[in-house]
Design an enzyme around this catalytic site. Sequence first.
Site, short mmCIF file in Angstrom:
data_model
loop_
_atom_site.label_atom_id
_atom_site.label_comp_id
_atom_site.label_asym_id
_atom_site.label_seq_id
_atom_site.Cartn_x
_atom_site.Cartn_y
_atom_site.Cartn_z
N CYS A 1 11.02 2.68 -12.65
CA CYS A 1 10.68 2.32 -14.02
C CYS A 1 10.44 3.63 -14.77
O CYS A 1 10.75 4.70 -14.25
CB CYS A 1 9.49 1.35 -14.10
SG CYS A 1 7.87 2.02 -13.65
N HIS B 1 3.09 8.46 8.18
CA HIS B 1 1.68 8.18 8.44
C HIS B 1 1.23 6.81 7.96
O HIS B 1 0.30 6.23 8.52
CB HIS B 1 0.80 9.24 7.77
CG HIS B 1 0.95 10.60 8.35
ND1 HIS B 1 0.06 11.61 8.09
CD2 HIS B 1 1.88 11.14 9.17
CE1 HIS B 1 0.43 12.71 8.73
NE2 HIS B 1 1.55 12.45 9.39
#
Length: 151
Positions: free
Chosen positions: A66, A99
């Site tokens: 966006c 992670h």
Amino acid sequence: MKIGIAADHAGFEQKQQLITQLRQAKYEVTDYGAHEYNAQDDYPDIIIPLAQAIASQEVERGIAVCGSGVGVSVAANKFAGVRAALITESYSAHQGVEHDDLNLLCLGGRVIGPMLIWEIVQAYLKAQFQKEERFHRRLDKVIALEKKNLS
């Protein structure tokens, strides 16, 4: 790898370019919209099909664009199973996957240029979630929060 992609009017051109680049790189890409430029469309509407596809594991990873990347990130994180983040550089793109098991990359089409967008996308898609216990433990805590607060 199956990739889903979506963008509102502010990211429409970048999405079209990314689809071409991703297909040239041999990724399987599904376009969840917008399918035509509409200056009046709203980012919450365009993120729904992509977020649902990620949550149902129809696609392995998603990319949403966006104007700033903030709107699609906020809206997508309202869906259980979606871990979306606004990323502006390549370190966080791969570290978020390694992670945190990031599965939706959010980009600001009016904030960063096409070369950086492609660099970020490549880092994101090449990364794999690391199987270390500490990352699973942390992800389990995030999933528990999601179950408690998004039910």
